[in-house]
Design a protein around this motif. Structure first.
Motif, PDB file in Angstrom:
ATOM      1  N   LYS A   1       0.849  -1.126  -0.038  1.00 19.61           N
ATOM      2  CA  LYS A   1       0.122  -0.041   0.218  1.00 19.61           C
ATOM      3  C   LYS A   1       0.913   1.287   0.060  1.00 19.61           C
ATOM      4  CE  LYS A   1      -3.710  -1.878   2.631  1.00 19.61           C
ATOM      5  NZ  LYS A   1      -4.660  -2.019   3.974  1.00 19.61           N
ATOM      6  N   ILE A   2       0.383   2.314  -0.471  1.00 15.75           N
ATOM      7  CA  ILE A   2       1.106   3.793  -0.606  1.00 15.75           C
ATOM      8  C   ILE A   2       0.943   4.029   0.917  1.00 15.75           C
ATOM      9  CG2 ILE A   2       0.832   5.861  -1.292  1.00 15.75           C
ATOM     10  CD1 ILE A   2       0.183   4.906  -3.960  1.00 15.75           C
ATOM     11  N   ASN A   3      -0.155   4.014   1.794  1.00 17.60           N
ATOM     12  CA  ASN A   3      -0.490   4.544   2.944  1.00 17.60           C
ATOM     13  C   ASN A   3      -1.602   3.853   3.679  1.00 17.60           C
ATOM     14  OD1 ASN A   3      -2.746   6.107   1.873  1.00 17.60           O
ATOM     15  ND2 ASN A   3      -1.179   7.905   1.492  1.00 17.60           N
ATOM     16  N   SER A   4      -1.633   4.239   4.783  1.00 17.71           N
ATOM     17  CA  SER A   4      -2.686   3.507   5.518  1.00 17.71           C
ATOM     18  C   SER A   4      -2.970   4.087   6.823  1.00 17.71           C
ATOM     19  CB  SER A   4      -2.292   1.972   6.020  1.00 17.71           C
ATOM     20  OG  SER A   4      -3.342   1.249   6.831  1.00 17.71           O
ATOM     21  N   ASN A   5      -4.120   3.832   7.480  1.00 19.54           N
ATOM     22  CA  ASN A   5      -4.613   4.591   8.590  1.00 19.54           C
ATOM     23  C   ASN A   5      -3.960   3.669   9.987  1.00 19.54           C
ATOM     24  OD1 ASN A   5      -5.964   6.530   7.606  1.00 19.54           O
ATOM     25  ND2 ASN A   5      -7.759   5.243   7.368  1.00 19.54           N
ATOM     26  N   LYS A   6      -3.332   2.442   9.293  1.00 18.12           N
ATOM     27  CA  LYS A   6      -2.763   1.741  10.509  1.00 18.12           C
ATOM     28  C   LYS A   6      -1.211   2.052  10.426  1.00 18.12           C
ATOM     29  CE  LYS A   6      -6.233  -2.288   9.960  1.00 18.12           C
ATOM     30  NZ  LYS A   6      -5.967  -3.392   9.482  1.00 18.12           N
ATOM     31  N   LYS A   7      -0.584   2.575  11.556  1.00 16.89           N
ATOM     32  CA  LYS A   7       0.669   2.894  11.610  1.00 16.89           C
ATOM     33  C   LYS A   7       1.568   1.875  11.694  1.00 16.89           C
ATOM     34  CE  LYS A   7      -0.396   7.552  13.481  1.00 16.89           C
ATOM     35  NZ  LYS A   7      -0.137   8.595  14.667  1.00 16.89           N
ATOM     36  N   SER A   8       1.333   0.774  12.175  1.00 16.99           N
ATOM     37  CA  SER A   8       2.060  -0.218  12.156  1.00 16.99           C
ATOM     38  C   SER A   8       2.241  -1.156  10.852  1.00 16.99           C
ATOM     39  CB  SER A   8       1.685  -1.398  13.257  1.00 16.99           C
ATOM     40  OG  SER A   8       0.507  -1.902  12.947  1.00 16.99           O
ATOM     41  N   GLU A   9       1.459  -0.721   9.910  1.00 19.54           N
ATOM     42  CA  GLU A   9       1.469  -1.540   8.710  1.00 19.54           C
ATOM     43  C   GLU A   9       2.547  -1.117   7.482  1.00 19.54           C
ATOM     44  OE1 GLU A   9      -1.541  -2.834   5.178  1.00 19.54           O
ATOM     45  OE2 GLU A   9      -2.276  -1.293   6.733  1.00 19.54           O
ATOM     46  N   PRO A  10       3.324  -1.799   7.054  1.00 16.09           N
ATOM     47  CA  PRO A  10       4.243  -1.248   6.196  1.00 16.09           C
ATOM     48  C   PRO A  10       3.710  -0.913   4.837  1.00 16.09           C
ATOM     49  CG  PRO A  10       4.869  -3.732   6.773  1.00 16.09           C
ATOM     50  CD  PRO A  10       3.594  -3.377   7.430  1.00 16.09           C
ATOM     51  N   THR A  11       4.072   0.283   4.578  1.00 18.54           N
ATOM     52  CA  THR A  11       3.658   1.079   3.445  1.00 18.54           C
ATOM     53  C   THR A  11       4.683   1.720   2.612  1.00 18.54           C
ATOM     54  OG1 THR A  11       2.807   3.231   4.738  1.00 18.54           O
ATOM     55  CG2 THR A  11       1.178   1.157   4.413  1.00 18.54           C
ATOM     56  N   VAL A  12       4.425   2.399   1.551  1.00 20.28           N
ATOM     57  CA  VAL A  12       5.340   3.302   1.128  1.00 20.28           C
ATOM     58  C   VAL A  12       5.823   4.668   1.964  1.00 20.28           C
ATOM     59  CG1 VAL A  12       5.839   4.934  -0.967  1.00 20.28           C
ATOM     60  CG2 VAL A  12       4.784   2.733  -1.193  1.00 20.28           C
ATOM     61  N   GLN A  13       4.479   5.031   2.666  1.00 21.12           N
ATOM     62  CA  GLN A  13       4.779   5.912   3.632  1.00 21.12           C
ATOM     63  C   GLN A  13       5.645   5.705   4.618  1.00 21.12           C
ATOM     64  OE1 GLN A  13       1.175   7.013   5.763  1.00 21.12           O
ATOM     65  NE2 GLN A  13       2.124   7.995   7.264  1.00 21.12           N
ATOM     66  N   THR A  14       5.285   4.678   5.469  1.00 19.53           N
ATOM     67  CA  THR A  14       6.246   4.173   6.657  1.00 19.53           C
ATOM     68  C   THR A  14       7.757   3.704   6.340  1.00 19.53           C
ATOM     69  OG1 THR A  14       5.386   1.773   6.464  1.00 19.53           O
ATOM     70  CG2 THR A  14       4.306   3.429   8.030  1.00 19.53           C
ATOM     71  N   LEU A  15       7.927   3.407   5.208  1.00 17.81           N
ATOM     72  CA  LEU A  15       9.159   2.767   4.782  1.00 17.81           C
ATOM     73  C   LEU A  15       9.923   4.265   4.252  1.00 17.81           C
ATOM     74  CD1 LEU A  15       8.449  -0.337   2.805  1.00 17.81           C
ATOM     75  CD2 LEU A  15       9.376  -0.241   5.111  1.00 17.81           C
ATOM     76  N   LEU A  16       9.275   5.065   3.669  1.00 18.16           N
ATOM     77  CA  LEU A  16      10.191   6.289   3.468  1.00 18.16           C
ATOM     78  C   LEU A  16      10.514   7.036   4.548  1.00 18.16           C
ATOM     79  CD1 LEU A  16       8.142   7.645   0.181  1.00 18.16           C
ATOM     80  CD2 LEU A  16      10.333   6.996   0.352  1.00 18.16           C
ATOM     81  N   LYS A  17       9.606   7.037   5.541  1.00  9.58           N
ATOM     82  CA  LYS A  17      10.000   7.922   6.911  1.00  9.58           C
ATOM     83  C   LYS A  17      11.040   7.206   7.370  1.00  9.58           C
ATOM     84  CE  LYS A  17       7.953   9.456  10.938  1.00  9.58           C
ATOM     85  NZ  LYS A  17       6.540   9.482  11.918  1.00  9.58           N
ATOM     86  N   GLN A  18      11.387   5.789   7.057  1.00  8.15           N
ATOM     87  CA  GLN A  18      12.888   5.404   7.626  1.00  8.15           C
ATOM     88  C   GLN A  18      13.916   6.042   7.263  1.00  8.15           C
ATOM     89  OE1 GLN A  18      12.677   1.123   7.045  1.00  8.15           O
ATOM     90  NE2 GLN A  18      10.679   0.840   7.965  1.00  8.15           N
ATOM     91  N   ILE A  19      13.933   6.496   5.996  1.00  8.77           N
ATOM     92  CA  ILE A  19      15.385   7.076   5.296  1.00  8.77           C
ATOM     93  C   ILE A  19      15.005   8.364   5.238  1.00  8.77           C
ATOM     94  CG2 ILE A  19      16.059   4.798   4.310  1.00  8.77           C
ATOM     95  CD1 ILE A  19      14.757   5.671   1.776  1.00  8.77           C
ATOM     96  N   TYR A  20      13.782   9.196   5.073  1.00  9.51           N
ATOM     97  CA  TYR A  20      13.458  10.624   5.154  1.00  9.51           C
ATOM     98  C   TYR A  20      12.875  11.255   5.979  1.00  9.51           C
ATOM     99  CZ  TYR A  20      14.925   9.843  -0.028  1.00  9.51           C
ATOM    100  OH  TYR A  20      15.620   9.561  -1.013  1.00  9.51           O
ATOM    101  N   PRO A  21      13.360  10.780   7.466  1.00 10.06           N
ATOM    102  CA  PRO A  21      12.627  11.356   8.757  1.00 10.06           C
ATOM    103  C   PRO A  21      12.186  12.936   8.644  1.00 10.06           C
ATOM    104  CG  PRO A  21      14.664  10.734   9.307  1.00 10.06           C
ATOM    105  CD  PRO A  21      14.585  10.294   7.711  1.00 10.06           C
ATOM    106  N   ASN A  22      13.341  13.466   8.002  1.00 15.77           N
ATOM    107  CA  ASN A  22      12.959  15.051   8.157  1.00 15.77           C
ATOM    108  C   ASN A  22      12.060  15.568   7.153  1.00 15.77           C
ATOM    109  OD1 ASN A  22      15.019  15.181  10.381  1.00 15.77           O
ATOM    110  ND2 ASN A  22      16.676  15.586   8.387  1.00 15.77           N
ATOM    111  N   LEU A  23      11.660  14.812   6.219  1.00 17.62           N
ATOM    112  CA  LEU A  23      10.769  15.174   5.139  1.00 17.62           C
ATOM    113  C   LEU A  23       9.244  14.951   5.586  1.00 17.62           C
ATOM    114  CD1 LEU A  23      12.359  14.015   1.614  1.00 17.62           C
ATOM    115  CD2 LEU A  23      12.070  16.339   2.533  1.00 17.62           C
ATOM    116  N   ALA A  24       9.242  13.977   6.729  1.00 18.13           N
ATOM    117  CA  ALA A  24       7.828  13.657   7.147  1.00 18.13           C
ATOM    118  C   ALA A  24       7.231  14.839   7.591  1.00 18.13           C
ATOM    119  CB  ALA A  24       7.779  12.387   8.289  1.00 18.13           C
TER     120      ALA A  24
END
Length: 279
Positions: A50-73
């Protein structure tokens, strides 16, 4: 135009498909960033993500991007990043994430004005008989199946198609062959409009469902471990930056696909689609 009816594999039960899906290699966004500039991040999304989800624990493009671009979140955004266009859960390939509000505005304007060009590669069931096919049929929500998110073509007499909107897809044939010993065709698709599930619905309407498309094969095509639809190239012209980004063909040299005949190469396919008058 003669279109052969696709052959759908039903020999394996659904739980086998689910079992294979559970053991897919975890997506590492660090390895799948194909381009980055001061304005954009371009990722090669894996299928079944998924690109994003309301479940914060679910792996998505959003959550995976946040791992390497925390300052862009951006906490002011509901899903922390700008997503001006989307890919289906089952579709892999090019996804553009603007870094700023201004870049997102310019990207949205390009998509709205249809100055962007999107190209998808797919394996479809059966043999497509014409080199270029123009499907210009409205798409709406299929109210006959309210339990799933499914769209349909608004052909005459279809009263189950809710709020149809104009939709156009141009398809050109690249190769014909066999997918696991059943006739199939590799096609390059350019959606002129951007409706939900557009390529999948239009291919289904032709009688050539995409290999592995569980939803539009009436839940019968369960053997493949993925849906064979990939966002291959994105041309995004804006006044802040011009992008023309592509990935390799992920369906090249795969064990299941045996080429019977090459109709044209990828570059010829791009030219044919670009030269076609979309009306």
């Amino acid at each position: 135009m003669i279109l052969l009816t696709p052959i759908i594999i039903t020999s394996l039960p659904l739980f086998i498909y689910v079992l294979f899906s559970k053991f897919k290699k975890k997506w590492d966004p660090r390895q799948e960033i194909v381009f980055e500039s001061e304005n954009f991040i371009i990722v090669n999304k894996q299928p079944d993500l998924k690109i994003n989800s309301n479940k914060k624990s679910e792996p998505t493009v959003q959550t995976l991007l946040k791992q390497i671009y925390p300052n862009l979140a951006n906490k002011r955004l509901f899903h922390e990043f700008y997503f001006p266009h989307r890919l289906d859960y089952s579709t892999s390939g090019i996804l553009c994430i603007p870094k700023t509000k201004h870049a997102c505005k310019k990207t949205s304007e390009a998509f709205s004005s249809r100055s962007t060009k999107k190209y998808y590669i797919a394996l479809v069931r059966g043999l497509v008989s014409q080199i270029i096919v123009d499907i210009n049929i409205p798409i709406g929500e299929d109210i006959k199946n309210p339990d799933i998110q499914k769209m349909c073509t608004a052909i005459e007499g279809n009263g189950n198609c809710k709020l149809p909107r104009n939709a156009q897809t141009i398809i050109t044939v690249l190769e014909v062959g066999f997918f696991n010993d059943y006739f199939a065709t590799k096609v390059l698709c350019r959606p002129v409009t951007g409706r939900r599930h557009q390529i999948r619905v239009h291919c289904c309407h032709l009688g050539h469902t995409i290999v592995g498309d569980y939803t539009y094969s009436n839940r019968k095509d369960v053997y493949p471990t993925r849906m064979y639809l990939h966002s291959l190239r994105l041309v995004l012209p804006t006044d802040i930056e011009y992008l023309d980004i592509s990935t390799k063909d992920p369906f090249e040299n795969i064990q299941e696909w045996k080429i019977l005949k090459v109709i044209q190469n990828l570059q010829s396919g791009y030219i044919n689609l670009d030269n076609y008058n979309t009306g």
